[in-house]
Design an enzyme around this catalytic site. Structure first.
Site, mmCIF file in Angstrom:
data_model
loop_
_atom_site.group_PDB
_atom_site.id
_atom_site.type_symbol
_atom_site.label_atom_id
_atom_site.label_comp_id
_atom_site.label_asym_id
_atom_site.label_seq_id
_atom_site.Cartn_x
_atom_site.Cartn_y
_atom_site.Cartn_z
ATOM 1 N N TYR A 1 -1.883 -0.860 11.049
ATOM 2 C CA TYR A 1 -2.539 -1.157 9.915
ATOM 3 C C TYR A 1 -0.884 -1.165 8.997
ATOM 4 O O TYR A 1 -0.713 -1.960 8.150
ATOM 5 C CB TYR A 1 -3.600 -0.532 9.005
ATOM 6 C CG TYR A 1 -3.547 -1.315 7.588
ATOM 7 C CD1 TYR A 1 -4.027 -2.310 6.867
ATOM 8 C CD2 TYR A 1 -3.290 -0.215 6.283
ATOM 9 C CE1 TYR A 1 -4.096 -2.643 5.932
ATOM 10 C CE2 TYR A 1 -3.454 -0.525 5.512
ATOM 11 C CZ TYR A 1 -3.799 -1.795 5.282
ATOM 12 O OH TYR A 1 -3.951 -1.969 2.962
ATOM 13 N N SER B 1 0.672 -1.484 0.179
ATOM 14 C CA SER B 1 0.200 -0.141 0.267
ATOM 15 C C SER B 1 0.755 1.238 -0.265
ATOM 16 O O SER B 1 1.557 1.587 0.230
ATOM 17 C CB SER B 1 -0.792 -0.272 1.391
ATOM 18 O OG SER B 1 -1.148 1.010 1.475
ATOM 19 N N LYS C 1 2.110 -3.629 6.916
ATOM 20 C CA LYS C 1 2.684 -2.928 5.395
ATOM 21 C C LYS C 1 4.076 -3.003 5.253
ATOM 22 O O LYS C 1 4.341 -4.188 4.334
ATOM 23 C CB LYS C 1 1.575 -2.654 4.680
ATOM 24 C CG LYS C 1 0.024 -2.990 4.419
ATOM 25 C CD LYS C 1 0.075 -3.959 3.453
ATOM 26 C CE LYS C 1 -1.798 -4.145 3.905
ATOM 27 N NZ LYS C 1 -1.873 -5.958 3.053
HETATM 28 P P1 NAD Z 1 -10.620 -7.318 1.274
HETATM 29 O O1 NAD Z 1 -11.476 -7.017 2.859
HETATM 30 O O2 NAD Z 1 -12.159 -7.094 0.334
HETATM 31 O O3 NAD Z 1 -10.958 -8.036 1.647
HETATM 32 C C1 NAD Z 1 -10.026 -9.261 1.942
HETATM 33 C C2 NAD Z 1 -10.067 -10.325 1.812
HETATM 34 O O4 NAD Z 1 -9.040 -10.725 3.117
HETATM 35 C C3 NAD Z 1 -11.481 -10.436 3.021
HETATM 36 O O5 NAD Z 1 -11.942 -11.154 1.980
HETATM 37 C C4 NAD Z 1 -10.921 -10.970 4.141
HETATM 38 O O6 NAD Z 1 -12.690 -12.160 4.351
HETATM 39 C C5 NAD Z 1 -9.626 -12.151 3.653
HETATM 40 N N1 NAD Z 1 -9.136 -12.034 4.727
HETATM 41 C C6 NAD Z 1 -8.533 -11.063 5.876
HETATM 42 N N2 NAD Z 1 -7.963 -12.503 7.083
HETATM 43 C C7 NAD Z 1 -8.295 -13.488 6.369
HETATM 44 C C8 NAD Z 1 -7.017 -14.574 7.112
HETATM 45 N N3 NAD Z 1 -6.738 -14.647 8.056
HETATM 46 N N4 NAD Z 1 -7.356 -15.952 6.530
HETATM 47 C C9 NAD Z 1 -8.019 -15.646 5.692
HETATM 48 N N5 NAD Z 1 -9.109 -14.979 4.298
HETATM 49 C C10 NAD Z 1 -8.887 -13.765 5.218
HETATM 50 O O7 NAD Z 1 -10.249 -5.955 1.088
HETATM 51 P P2 NAD Z 1 -9.465 -5.401 -0.438
HETATM 52 O O8 NAD Z 1 -9.732 -3.765 -0.396
HETATM 53 O O9 NAD Z 1 -9.875 -6.075 -1.134
HETATM 54 O O10 NAD Z 1 -7.685 -5.781 -0.172
HETATM 55 C C11 NAD Z 1 -7.020 -6.421 -0.174
HETATM 56 C C12 NAD Z 1 -5.474 -6.487 0.253
HETATM 57 O O11 NAD Z 1 -4.693 -4.726 -0.311
HETATM 58 C C13 NAD Z 1 -5.406 -6.629 0.992
HETATM 59 O O12 NAD Z 1 -3.873 -6.892 1.857
HETATM 60 C C14 NAD Z 1 -5.311 -5.012 1.650
HETATM 61 O O13 NAD Z 1 -4.126 -4.615 3.168
HETATM 62 C C15 NAD Z 1 -4.815 -4.240 0.547
HETATM 63 N N6 NAD Z 1 -4.709 -2.564 0.287
HETATM 64 C C16 NAD Z 1 -6.072 -2.901 0.182
HETATM 65 C C17 NAD Z 1 -6.008 -1.316 -0.372
HETATM 66 C C18 NAD Z 1 -8.034 -0.416 -0.537
HETATM 67 O O14 NAD Z 1 -8.122 1.035 -0.655
HETATM 68 N N7 NAD Z 1 -8.409 -1.021 -0.230
HETATM 69 C C19 NAD Z 1 -5.571 -0.082 -0.660
HETATM 70 C C20 NAD Z 1 -4.591 -1.398 -1.033
HETATM 71 C C21 NAD Z 1 -3.692 -1.810 -0.183
HETATM 72 C C1 WQD Z 2 -9.489 9.797 1.106
HETATM 73 C C2 WQD Z 2 -10.156 11.330 1.363
HETATM 74 C C3 WQD Z 2 -10.087 11.152 3.212
HETATM 75 C C4 WQD Z 2 -14.091 9.729 3.929
HETATM 76 C C5 WQD Z 2 -6.323 4.608 2.905
HETATM 77 C C6 WQD Z 2 -5.960 3.839 4.341
HETATM 78 C C7 WQD Z 2 -4.813 3.993 3.318
HETATM 79 C C8 WQD Z 2 -5.050 3.060 2.179
HETATM 80 C C9 WQD Z 2 -5.668 3.342 0.978
HETATM 81 C C10 WQD Z 2 -5.171 0.009 2.226
HETATM 82 C C11 WQD Z 2 -9.255 11.099 2.699
HETATM 83 C C12 WQD Z 2 -11.368 12.107 2.739
HETATM 84 C C13 WQD Z 2 -12.870 9.867 3.289
HETATM 85 C C14 WQD Z 2 -15.053 10.444 4.122
HETATM 86 C C15 WQD Z 2 -13.516 12.234 3.756
HETATM 87 N N1 WQD Z 2 -5.469 1.502 2.074
HETATM 88 N N2 WQD Z 2 -12.672 11.252 3.349
HETATM 89 N N3 WQD Z 2 -14.477 11.833 3.962
HETATM 90 O O1 WQD Z 2 -7.188 7.849 3.928
HETATM 91 O O2 WQD Z 2 -5.983 8.193 1.359
HETATM 92 O O3 WQD Z 2 -6.574 6.015 2.512
HETATM 93 O O4 WQD Z 2 -7.522 3.742 1.693
HETATM 94 O O5 WQD Z 2 -3.292 0.223 2.343
HETATM 95 O O6 WQD Z 2 -3.674 3.203 3.307
HETATM 96 O O7 WQD Z 2 -5.211 4.522 4.906
HETATM 97 O O8 WQD Z 2 -8.623 6.873 1.340
HETATM 98 O O9 WQD Z 2 -10.970 7.121 0.638
HETATM 99 O O10 WQD Z 2 -10.306 6.561 3.605
HETATM 100 O O11 WQD Z 2 -9.639 8.264 2.256
HETATM 101 O O12 WQD Z 2 -13.841 13.459 3.563
HETATM 102 O O13 WQD Z 2 -16.206 9.887 5.217
HETATM 103 O O14 WQD Z 2 -11.211 11.295 1.336
HETATM 104 O O15 WQD Z 2 -9.921 12.294 4.253
HETATM 105 O O16 WQD Z 2 -8.329 12.225 2.166
HETATM 106 P P1 WQD Z 2 -6.792 7.306 2.405
HETATM 107 P P2 WQD Z 2 -9.907 6.918 1.909
#
Ligand code: NAD
Ligand code: WQD
Length: 343
Positions: free
Chosen positions: A152, A127, A156
């Site tokens: 969190y 991330s 990562k």
């Molecule tokens: P999500 O929650 O939709 O998907 C993650 C899945 O992992 C879920 O279905 C959950 O049930 C499963 N899971 C969690 N812990 C588990 C375990 N111990 N064993 C088996 N399954 C497990 O989230 P997502 O948005 O699809 O994110 C996928 C990956 O990408 C994650 O690693 C997340 O940290 C990373 N990521 C997400 C974002 C985002 O904003 N969505 C941004 C950057 C990184």
């Molecule tokens: C985006 C922008 C908020 C909600 C997070 C995690 C990051 C990564 C992606 C996993 C920000 C603003 C949001 C609301 C708002 N995930 N906002 N009102 O914070 O950039 O990143 O998700 O790895 O680790 O921290 O994403 O979608 O929460 O926010 O104004 O109700 O929207 O302040 O500027 P963020 P976000």
């Protein structure tokens, strides 16, 4: 022969879209998920869209024995895409041990099994949060890390280090993909973000407010030194993101990666403000949104967006979807979900 790919967290948001992309691009997939933050409805959608019913295991990756069964049943797994993790930043501040245990123990188990069963390619969901509170954007893969803003984020950073240290002197190669802000849904309207935990990210908050699941939403901070005072982020469509995983695996499978562990930023490379996203949503959907201008959210970075030229140069990856595609597909998905009675 179609390489077989094990997708952990495969019933989640990004994992489900990636399974679809893998199937459409010459790979077979096996899915494992504990369903702690998802249900299995995407498997039905994947079958409808591709005609393929993929093997699914409901298992917690922290349970080594249950996870090993997947490898016993599929000794021909060529690559792993490890999505499984908990991802709620706020919850991780309240329950750090839950996050360290779940996200790191699951990673250690899946790495251990990958090495024992001779898997050659390992892709990790990292991330942009690893960069912490950056002072300049765009950030490239060499931008130094700052202190993680949450447990969190720390999982990562540690996860990346565990993989790098573990794979040194092995014949497994890995790619760490640092996502910026994934958003949007599959254009078919059959698949999108469907979490068990209430979403906190901007785009689902917007669509849930527009459909009436939330009365109103708050823009967190309008006094930042940005063009309109709200925060800047790099929103990347989930289908573009999904395709990068397929390209990353092929990059390793085809022997094109020299380094043991490669790192790639995945964003659109262009920052948009919160108010610009709201404007795009209202313009594209014609729906007016109830929102208030509020205080800053603690821990938010003012602005972060990516330099993704490395992914373009080496993986041949170019995001195709625009912010208009993101808000329109997210809105179609929200309407379909609500019509189906999903909260
Ligand atoms: P999500 O929650 O939709 O998907 C993650 C899945 O992992 C879920 O279905 C959950 O049930 C499963 N899971 C969690 N812990 C588990 C375990 N111990 N064993 C088996 N399954 C497990 O989230 P997502 O948005 O699809 O994110 C996928 C990956 O990408 C994650 O690693 C997340 O940290 C990373 N990521 C997400 C974002 C985002 O904003 N969505 C941004 C950057 C990184
Ligand atoms: C985006 C922008 C908020 C909600 C997070 C995690 C990051 C990564 C992606 C996993 C920000 C603003 C949001 C609301 C708002 N995930 N906002 N009102 O914070 O950039 O990143 O998700 O790895 O680790 O921290 O994403 O979608 O929460 O926010 O104004 O109700 O929207 O302040 O500027 P963020 P976000």
């Amino acid at each position: 022969m179609r390489p077989k790919v094990l997708v952990t967290g495969g019933t989640g948001y990004i994992g489900s879209h990636t399974i679809l992309d893998l199937l459409e691009n010459g790979c077979d997939a096996v899915c494992v998920d504990s369903c702690i933050n998802s249900d299995t409805s995407c498997l039905k959608a994947i079958k409808e869209l591709t005609g393929t019913e993929i093997p699914f295991y409901k298992a917690d990756l922290c349970d080594l024995k249950a996870t090993e069964q997947v490898f016993r049943d599929h000794p021909d797994i060529a690559g792993i895409i490890h999505f499984a993790a908990l991802k709620a930043v706020g919850e991780s501040v309240e329950k750090p041990l839950l996050y360290f245990r779940n996200n790191l123990e699951s990673l250690i188990n899946i790495l251990d099994l990958s090495l024992r069963y001779g898997v050659k390619a390992f892709i990790f969901s990292s991330s942009c949060t690893v960069y912490g509170d950056v002072t300049h954007s765009p950030v490239d893969e060499n931008t130094p890390w700052q202190e993680a803003a949450s447990p969190y984020g720390r999982t990562k950073q540690i996860g990346e280090q565990i993989i790098t240290d573990t794979l040194r002197h092995t014949d497994m190669k890995s790619i760490l993909l640092r996502y910026f802000n994934p958003a949007g849904a599959h254009p078919s309207g059959k698949m999108g973000e469907s979490p068990i935990n209430p979403p906190q990210n901007l785009v689902p908050v917007i669509t849930e407010t527009a459909i009436g699941k939330r009365k109103s939403m708050t823009v967190f901070g309008t006094d930042y030194p940005t063009r309109d005072g709200s925060c800047i982020r790099d929103y990347i469509h989930v289908c573009d993101l999904a395709h990068a995983h397929t390209l990353a695996l092929k990059y390793i499978f085809e022997g094109r990666q020299d380094e043991q562990t490669g790192i790639f930023n995945l964003g659109i490379g262009n920052g948009l403000t919160v108010l610009e996203i709201i404007e795009a949503f209202q313009r594209v959907t014609g729906v007016s949104l109830s929102y208030i201008l509020g205080d800053r959210r603690p821990g938010d970075v003012m602005a972060i967006y990516s330099d993704h030229t490395k992914a373009g140069r080496l993986l041949g990856w170019e995001p195709k979807m625009t912010i208009d595609d993101i808000v329109s597909t997210a809105w179609t998905w929200e309407k379909n979900r609500s019509a189906a009675g999903k909260s």
